[in-house]
Design a protein around this motif. Structure first.
Motif, mmCIF file in Angstrom:
data_model
loop_
_atom_site.group_PDB
_atom_site.id
_atom_site.type_symbol
_atom_site.label_atom_id
_atom_site.label_comp_id
_atom_site.label_asym_id
_atom_site.label_seq_id
_atom_site.Cartn_x
_atom_site.Cartn_y
_atom_site.Cartn_z
ATOM 1 N N ARG A 80 0.831 -1.209 0.000
ATOM 2 C CA ARG A 80 0.000 0.000 0.000
ATOM 3 C C ARG A 80 0.867 1.261 0.000
ATOM 4 N NH1 ARG A 80 -2.767 3.552 3.218
ATOM 5 N NH2 ARG A 80 -2.071 2.793 5.227
ATOM 6 N N HIS A 81 2.027 1.190 0.637
ATOM 7 C CA HIS A 81 2.917 2.350 0.726
ATOM 8 C C HIS A 81 4.004 2.355 -0.344
ATOM 9 C CE1 HIS A 81 1.158 2.424 4.801
ATOM 10 N NE2 HIS A 81 1.197 3.725 4.576
ATOM 11 N N LEU A 82 3.947 1.426 -1.262
ATOM 12 C CA LEU A 82 4.972 1.303 -2.300
ATOM 13 C C LEU A 82 4.618 2.157 -3.506
ATOM 14 C CD1 LEU A 82 7.540 -0.314 -3.162
ATOM 15 C CD2 LEU A 82 5.979 -1.989 -4.131
ATOM 16 N N SER A 83 5.557 2.962 -3.969
ATOM 17 C CA SER A 83 5.370 3.730 -5.193
ATOM 18 C C SER A 83 5.727 2.833 -6.372
ATOM 19 C CB SER A 83 6.280 4.967 -5.190
ATOM 20 O OG SER A 83 6.433 5.462 -6.497
ATOM 21 N N PHE A 84 4.732 2.553 -7.208
ATOM 22 C CA PHE A 84 4.998 1.647 -8.328
ATOM 23 C C PHE A 84 5.925 2.282 -9.356
ATOM 24 C CE2 PHE A 84 1.330 -0.249 -6.322
ATOM 25 C CZ PHE A 84 1.778 -1.553 -6.202
ATOM 26 N N SER A 85 5.920 3.588 -9.454
ATOM 27 C CA SER A 85 6.863 4.286 -10.328
ATOM 28 C C SER A 85 8.295 4.079 -9.824
ATOM 29 C CB SER A 85 6.525 5.776 -10.386
ATOM 30 O OG SER A 85 7.529 6.488 -11.049
ATOM 31 N N ASP A 86 8.499 4.251 -8.520
ATOM 32 C CA ASP A 86 9.819 4.024 -7.932
ATOM 33 C C ASP A 86 10.223 2.556 -8.047
ATOM 34 O OD1 ASP A 86 9.954 6.700 -7.282
ATOM 35 O OD2 ASP A 86 9.478 6.389 -5.148
ATOM 36 N N PHE A 87 9.245 1.663 -7.883
ATOM 37 C CA PHE A 87 9.498 0.232 -7.987
ATOM 38 C C PHE A 87 9.979 -0.119 -9.397
ATOM 39 C CE2 PHE A 87 8.115 -4.305 -7.799
ATOM 40 C CZ PHE A 87 8.767 -4.663 -6.632
ATOM 41 N N ASP A 88 9.361 0.482 -10.396
ATOM 42 C CA ASP A 88 9.758 0.257 -11.785
ATOM 43 C C ASP A 88 11.162 0.793 -12.040
ATOM 44 O OD1 ASP A 88 8.945 -0.845 -14.343
ATOM 45 O OD2 ASP A 88 8.995 1.233 -15.056
ATOM 46 N N LYS A 89 11.470 1.961 -11.488
ATOM 47 C CA LYS A 89 12.822 2.527 -11.626
ATOM 48 C C LYS A 89 13.849 1.621 -10.955
ATOM 49 C CE LYS A 89 11.231 7.275 -11.829
ATOM 50 N NZ LYS A 89 10.996 8.495 -11.058
ATOM 51 N N LEU A 90 13.477 1.057 -9.834
ATOM 52 C CA LEU A 90 14.353 0.137 -9.124
ATOM 53 C C LEU A 90 14.637 -1.103 -9.972
ATOM 54 C CD1 LEU A 90 15.777 -0.422 -6.419
ATOM 55 C CD2 LEU A 90 13.658 -1.455 -5.638
ATOM 56 N N ALA A 91 13.614 -1.653 -10.585
ATOM 57 C CA ALA A 91 13.786 -2.812 -11.463
ATOM 58 C C ALA A 91 14.712 -2.468 -12.625
ATOM 59 C CB ALA A 91 12.433 -3.300 -11.972
ATOM 60 N N ALA A 92 14.533 -1.292 -13.206
ATOM 61 C CA ALA A 92 15.393 -0.857 -14.310
ATOM 62 C C ALA A 92 16.833 -0.698 -13.847
ATOM 63 C CB ALA A 92 14.869 0.462 -14.893
ATOM 64 N N HIS A 93 17.008 -0.148 -12.665
ATOM 65 C CA HIS A 93 18.354 0.047 -12.121
ATOM 66 C C HIS A 93 19.065 -1.294 -11.942
ATOM 67 C CE1 HIS A 93 21.434 2.126 -9.708
ATOM 68 N NE2 HIS A 93 21.473 0.980 -9.058
ATOM 69 N N ILE A 94 18.381 -2.252 -11.340
ATOM 70 C CA ILE A 94 18.994 -3.566 -11.115
ATOM 71 C C ILE A 94 19.259 -4.267 -12.444
ATOM 72 C CG2 ILE A 94 18.658 -5.845 -10.069
ATOM 73 C CD1 ILE A 94 16.953 -4.399 -7.909
ATOM 74 N N ALA A 95 18.333 -4.159 -13.368
ATOM 75 C CA ALA A 95 18.502 -4.796 -14.676
ATOM 76 C C ALA A 95 19.703 -4.227 -15.421
ATOM 77 C CB ALA A 95 17.230 -4.620 -15.509
ATOM 78 N N GLY A 96 19.993 -2.946 -15.219
ATOM 79 C CA GLY A 96 21.070 -2.295 -15.956
ATOM 80 C C GLY A 96 22.429 -2.310 -15.284
ATOM 81 N N ALA A 97 22.517 -2.794 -14.061
ATOM 82 C CA ALA A 97 23.794 -2.811 -13.344
ATOM 83 C C ALA A 97 24.761 -3.796 -13.991
ATOM 84 C CB ALA A 97 23.573 -3.180 -11.879
ATOM 85 N N LYS A 98 26.053 -3.467 -13.937
ATOM 86 C CA LYS A 98 27.066 -4.381 -14.462
ATOM 87 C C LYS A 98 27.086 -5.669 -13.629
ATOM 88 C CE LYS A 98 31.998 -4.761 -15.400
ATOM 89 N NZ LYS A 98 33.310 -4.136 -15.223
ATOM 90 N N GLN A 99 27.192 -5.499 -12.316
ATOM 91 C CA GLN A 99 27.137 -6.617 -11.379
ATOM 92 C C GLN A 99 26.146 -6.267 -10.280
ATOM 93 O OE1 GLN A 99 31.287 -8.725 -10.842
ATOM 94 N NE2 GLN A 99 31.507 -6.569 -10.363
ATOM 95 N N VAL A 100 25.455 -7.272 -9.774
ATOM 96 C CA VAL A 100 24.542 -7.078 -8.646
ATOM 97 C C VAL A 100 25.033 -7.965 -7.507
ATOM 98 C CG1 VAL A 100 22.175 -7.286 -7.797
ATOM 99 C CG2 VAL A 100 22.591 -6.593 -10.167
ATOM 100 N N HIS A 101 25.427 -7.322 -6.419
ATOM 101 C CA HIS A 101 25.875 -8.018 -5.221
ATOM 102 C C HIS A 101 24.744 -7.946 -4.208
ATOM 103 C CE1 HIS A 101 30.094 -7.767 -6.689
ATOM 104 N NE2 HIS A 101 29.644 -6.655 -7.232
ATOM 105 N N LEU A 102 24.527 -9.011 -3.445
ATOM 106 C CA LEU A 102 23.451 -9.041 -2.453
ATOM 107 C C LEU A 102 23.988 -9.521 -1.122
ATOM 108 C CD1 LEU A 102 22.184 -10.374 -5.356
ATOM 109 C CD2 LEU A 102 20.152 -9.768 -4.095
#
Length: 173
Positions: free
Chosen positions: A9-31
């Motif tokens: 309910r408190h999640l911005s879907f626009s921000d969520f989409d930007k987050l997905a794009a950011h992770i998709a475009g990263a060279k490496q993703v460390h967790l």
């Protein structure tokens, strides 16, 4: 159930989409995760590895984390899971990665981990329950929703990777 409902309910879907794009475009993703959130980080890593390459879980003893840090750079992303009883070692690691120009994405609770100070993106999940233990259910739900969004964003690239993995599974038995 209420934690998951309130988280979304408190999640911005626009921000969520930007987050997905950011992770998709990263060279490496460390967790990385803490004492109770490392399983969430591993879960996300297992899913992301199916739809994109260069997904690296940072696991094990803190002394070994520097071995990961040395390979991180400006085009990389570090996803950190940290909920209350926040872990100082996670903050130090995220701060060091941020100092190298790594983009930090923080998944935390409604009280905000100190890592929020160095994070480029902060995603909050409700974790409180009427017991001595917090719940990670909303974190897992966020991970699954983000993985689905990333898969959609990656489109044909993700589909081709999944098809190749299925071919390899069938070939190798």
């Amino acid at each position: 159930i209420e934690n998951v409902r309130e988280t979304f309910r408190h999640l911005s879907f626009s921000d969520f989409d930007k987050l997905a794009a950011h992770i998709a475009g990263a060279k490496q993703v460390h967790l990385i995760g803490g004492r109770f959130t490392e399983p969430v980080a591993r879960y996300m890593a297992a899913h992301l590895r199916i739809v994109r390459s260069n997904v690296i879980p940072v696991i094990g003893q803190e002394a070994n984390w520097r071995d990961h840090l040395v390979d991180m750079g400006r085009k990389d992303t570090l996803i950190v899971f940290d909920i209350r009883r926040y872990q100082d070692s996670l903050y130090r690691f995220a701060d060091a990665a941020s100092g190298k120009g790594v983009s930090i994405i923080l998944f935390t609770d409604q009280w905000l981990s100190p890592i929020a100070r160095v994070a480029k993106h902060v995603v909050t999940a409700r974790t409180a329950v009427p017991s001595a233990w917090d719940s990670s259910a909303a974190l897992f739900a966020l991970v699954e929703a983000l993985t689905a969004r990333m898969t959609a964003r990656l489109g044909q690239d993700a589909a081709a990777r999944i098809a190749e993995l299925e071919r390899l599974r069938n070939e190798m038995g």
